[in-house]
Design a protein around this motif. Sequence first.
Motif, PDB file in Angstrom:
ATOM      1  N   TYR A  29      59.290 -20.537  39.789  1.00 16.54           N
ATOM      2  CA  TYR A  29      57.819 -20.785  39.469  1.00 16.54           C
ATOM      3  C   TYR A  29      57.237 -20.344  38.143  1.00 16.54           C
ATOM      4  O   TYR A  29      56.195 -20.562  38.066  1.00 16.54           O
ATOM      5  CB  TYR A  29      57.023 -20.035  40.360  1.00 16.54           C
ATOM      6  CG  TYR A  29      56.782 -20.417  41.647  1.00 16.54           C
ATOM      7  CD1 TYR A  29      55.940 -21.518  42.212  1.00 16.54           C
ATOM      8  CD2 TYR A  29      57.951 -20.379  42.780  1.00 16.54           C
ATOM      9  CE1 TYR A  29      55.739 -22.054  43.469  1.00 16.54           C
ATOM     10  CE2 TYR A  29      58.014 -20.946  43.938  1.00 16.54           C
ATOM     11  CZ  TYR A  29      56.809 -21.765  44.461  1.00 16.54           C
ATOM     12  OH  TYR A  29      56.821 -22.380  45.643  1.00 16.54           O
TER      13      TYR A  29
ATOM     14  N   ASN B 264      56.785 -28.143  40.455  1.00 19.19           N
ATOM     15  CA  ASN B 264      56.012 -27.039  39.535  1.00 19.19           C
ATOM     16  C   ASN B 264      56.032 -27.420  38.172  1.00 19.19           C
ATOM     17  O   ASN B 264      55.043 -27.128  37.291  1.00 19.19           O
ATOM     18  CB  ASN B 264      56.910 -25.837  39.725  1.00 19.19           C
ATOM     19  CG  ASN B 264      56.708 -25.190  41.121  1.00 19.19           C
ATOM     20  OD1 ASN B 264      55.900 -25.467  41.725  1.00 19.19           O
ATOM     21  ND2 ASN B 264      57.738 -23.974  41.186  1.00 19.19           N
TER      22      ASN B 264
ATOM     23  N   SER C 276      54.753 -24.878  46.951  1.00 22.38           N
ATOM     24  CA  SER C 276      54.109 -24.894  45.656  1.00 22.38           C
ATOM     25  C   SER C 276      52.603 -24.898  45.805  1.00 22.38           C
ATOM     26  O   SER C 276      51.970 -24.034  44.667  1.00 22.38           O
ATOM     27  CB  SER C 276      54.664 -26.090  44.989  1.00 22.38           C
ATOM     28  OG  SER C 276      54.124 -26.117  43.513  1.00 22.38           O
TER      29      SER C 276
ATOM     30  N   THR D 269      50.893 -21.522  44.057  1.00 22.80           N
ATOM     31  CA  THR D 269      50.316 -21.747  42.557  1.00 22.80           C
ATOM     32  C   THR D 269      48.752 -21.785  42.541  1.00 22.80           C
ATOM     33  O   THR D 269      48.396 -21.282  41.585  1.00 22.80           O
ATOM     34  CB  THR D 269      50.867 -22.990  41.835  1.00 22.80           C
ATOM     35  OG1 THR D 269      52.268 -22.959  42.016  1.00 22.80           O
ATOM     36  CG2 THR D 269      50.317 -23.319  40.359  1.00 22.80           C
TER      37      THR D 269
ATOM     38  N   THR E 230      54.608 -22.441  36.388  1.00 22.26           N
ATOM     39  CA  THR E 230      53.383 -22.367  36.906  1.00 22.26           C
ATOM     40  C   THR E 230      52.355 -21.084  36.467  1.00 22.26           C
ATOM     41  O   THR E 230      51.250 -21.197  37.117  1.00 22.26           O
ATOM     42  CB  THR E 230      53.392 -22.691  38.466  1.00 22.26           C
ATOM     43  OG1 THR E 230      53.679 -21.226  38.910  1.00 22.26           O
ATOM     44  CG2 THR E 230      54.272 -23.592  38.836  1.00 22.26           C
TER      45      THR E 230
ATOM     46  N   THR F 187      53.425 -15.126  43.262  1.00 20.85           N
ATOM     47  CA  THR F 187      54.733 -15.085  43.625  1.00 20.85           C
ATOM     48  C   THR F 187      55.507 -13.890  44.176  1.00 20.85           C
ATOM     49  O   THR F 187      56.267 -14.006  45.083  1.00 20.85           O
ATOM     50  CB  THR F 187      55.160 -15.114  42.210  1.00 20.85           C
ATOM     51  OG1 THR F 187      54.793 -14.281  41.349  1.00 20.85           O
ATOM     52  CG2 THR F 187      55.048 -16.509  41.586  1.00 20.85           C
TER      53      THR F 187
ATOM     54  N   TRP G 133      61.344 -27.654  41.874  1.00 22.07           N
ATOM     55  CA  TRP G 133      61.246 -27.739  40.264  1.00 22.07           C
ATOM     56  C   TRP G 133      60.248 -28.543  40.094  1.00 22.07           C
ATOM     57  O   TRP G 133      59.666 -28.406  39.034  1.00 22.07           O
ATOM     58  CB  TRP G 133      62.758 -27.425  39.975  1.00 22.07           C
ATOM     59  CG  TRP G 133      62.769 -27.499  38.400  1.00 22.07           C
ATOM     60  CD1 TRP G 133      63.048 -28.505  37.519  1.00 22.07           C
ATOM     61  CD2 TRP G 133      62.529 -26.450  37.553  1.00 22.07           C
ATOM     62  NE1 TRP G 133      62.937 -28.171  36.203  1.00 22.07           N
ATOM     63  CE2 TRP G 133      62.728 -26.686  36.231  1.00 22.07           C
ATOM     64  CE3 TRP G 133      62.328 -25.170  37.851  1.00 22.07           C
ATOM     65  CZ2 TRP G 133      62.485 -25.837  35.143  1.00 22.07           C
ATOM     66  CZ3 TRP G 133      62.106 -24.313  36.913  1.00 22.07           C
ATOM     67  CH2 TRP G 133      62.214 -24.602  35.369  1.00 22.07           C
TER      68      TRP G 133
ATOM     69  N   TRP H  69      52.936 -29.129  37.918  1.00 18.15           N
ATOM     70  CA  TRP H  69      51.913 -28.208  37.957  1.00 18.15           C
ATOM     71  C   TRP H  69      51.386 -27.797  36.300  1.00 18.15           C
ATOM     72  O   TRP H  69      50.343 -27.863  35.896  1.00 18.15           O
ATOM     73  CB  TRP H  69      51.960 -27.031  38.461  1.00 18.15           C
ATOM     74  CG  TRP H  69      51.463 -26.923  40.109  1.00 18.15           C
ATOM     75  CD1 TRP H  69      52.510 -26.963  41.053  1.00 18.15           C
ATOM     76  CD2 TRP H  69      50.327 -26.729  40.407  1.00 18.15           C
ATOM     77  NE1 TRP H  69      51.636 -26.998  42.233  1.00 18.15           N
ATOM     78  CE2 TRP H  69      50.435 -26.796  42.010  1.00 18.15           C
ATOM     79  CE3 TRP H  69      49.329 -26.616  40.046  1.00 18.15           C
ATOM     80  CZ2 TRP H  69      49.257 -26.787  42.594  1.00 18.15           C
ATOM     81  CZ3 TRP H  69      47.722 -26.263  40.874  1.00 18.15           C
ATOM     82  CH2 TRP H  69      48.078 -26.349  42.216  1.00 18.15           C
ATOM     83  N   GLN H  70      52.810 -27.639  35.809  1.00 15.41           N
ATOM     84  CA  GLN H  70      52.689 -27.259  34.109  1.00 15.41           C
ATOM     85  C   GLN H  70      51.805 -28.541  33.347  1.00 15.41           C
ATOM     86  O   GLN H  70      51.119 -28.337  32.681  1.00 15.41           O
ATOM     87  CB  GLN H  70      54.321 -27.242  33.887  1.00 15.41           C
ATOM     88  CG  GLN H  70      53.976 -26.639  32.303  1.00 15.41           C
ATOM     89  CD  GLN H  70      55.540 -26.272  32.055  1.00 15.41           C
ATOM     90  OE1 GLN H  70      56.469 -27.142  32.045  1.00 15.41           O
ATOM     91  NE2 GLN H  70      55.978 -25.149  31.096  1.00 15.41           N
TER      92      GLN H  70
END
Length: 535
Positions: free
Chosen positions: A21, A383, A128, A132, A24, A84, A380, A386-387
């Motif tokens: 994570y 996430n 996720s 997040t 994120t 998290t 993965w 998300w970035q």
Amino acid sequence: MKNLRPGTLYLIAFALVQAFYLPTRTAGFVTDFTGLLGRFDGQGPAGIWDCFGFPALQQVLNAILYGMYSLFGTAHIPWYLLQTSLHALNGVLLFLLAQRWLLRLGHARPQAIAPLASLLFLLSPYASEPVTWRVAQNFLLVTAAALGSGLLALKWAERPNPKTWLAIMACFLPALFTFELALIIPALNAVLLLSLPGQRAAHALKVIAPQLALIVGYFFINRALLGSWVGHYGAEVHLRFQPLEVAANFLRYAAKHLLFARYWPHTWKAALFNGLLNPWAVWGLLALLSSALLYIAGTYRQQKPALKLFLLAALCYGASLLPISNLYFNFTLLVENDRYGYLPSAFLSLGLISLLSLLARRAVLIAAAICLLPSAALLWSTNQKWQVANQMYHALLQGFNSYHAEEVYLLNLPDNYQGIGLFRDYSGQDHAFADALRYIRQQPYTGKIHEVAQYNLTRLTDGATAARDSSGQIRVEFEQWGNWWWHRGIGMGSGYRSEGYEVISHGHHYFLLGAPPADGKAFLVQSGLGWKEVE
């Protein structure tokens, strides 16, 4: 792993969660989060009592959210660590619950099931969203309460004492005022307690009856404070039960999680999930599954502990899915509404690994790897998205330079990036971008923003062009294929009328009418990571 202390287990789970994570860590401050901060605005701690105007009994949740914002604002690390940490805690609680449950059911080697079930839950790509998105703590908290209460219920069954009983209630009561999903905790406790050898119903009732009494009180408080027996979406939504739709959703959530179907090509997943609305498919599959479960239940005493656990996990899955089984099932885009399946996925993971454990030892490991490896890879990948979404979110906020204008028309505001929320506002007040400027960039815009059209962003390079013709109307057209126009969270259709202008959509482009150029007006079109002004 059976000799590891809970603290050591938690450190392992926490480290694993961080490994997946970390991309994120600055993400998730989007959509409803800025709406939440808008409710906080101008109110003090007293607003916790009425949940800052939100129609639900979520005082505990609002106390946590308000406390976090008061202490840390929108500093990303505290929010990231909180969520998290909760996810890691839930993984450990599932491990301990499975281990203790299996031992009570007579399983000689629970370490063959508990760690694999916990890993599958922790590394689910569908976790996720709740981990997040910074307003999805309610799902994490209630899951912790449900699993913690279940673990304590097993302890109570082994050695009843007032301290354990009080601890069970201390899990349940705050959860009830965190999120309404806590209403299913007594059902989960009942499955746990009544599944154990030699357990008497009267003994289980000492835990279940007080919880049911608290639920009755909870509904009366709803009625007194909110004017309705059911809060949040309201009775017309929560008490709307269409038998076929509800039954189908039990199958659709299972298919979504077990087959990773959300990640399939659109035509494939549409065929699957729409097919699971066919009455013959729904009732036929449920009849087969019910027959198998009834057979296991009818021969319960003769069954292996792993098969007993499969039955019980299936019952817990059904109980935890029931409150959300009549809500809209989304499968079109990634992430959206995945939070609804967070608690049910814990029992789904446990049930699946219980079944796999009936295989030979080497086959179990191979089958578990077949489940875990794609799950970890998809988590993965999600996430990473998300970035990327977060990069676009902040680029558009920082790139906004029209503070001089009295009115701003945003001609193609990204609603989401591949399903991950960016700027969405269901209120009809066009607040999404303005709220993000106020609370996230912390440079409020004081004029009027018109969110003329949104769209589904698929790449950071996506965007549109816009040009005004001699009549004054603006033609806005995508620079690429694969997107469609949105308005207030759904597809725009043929267009719409708003106060002062009209939008007519032709699919790949639309026309904005009735918004002539004037001093003090700015018309902005997004292209890539920035804005361009239309002359």
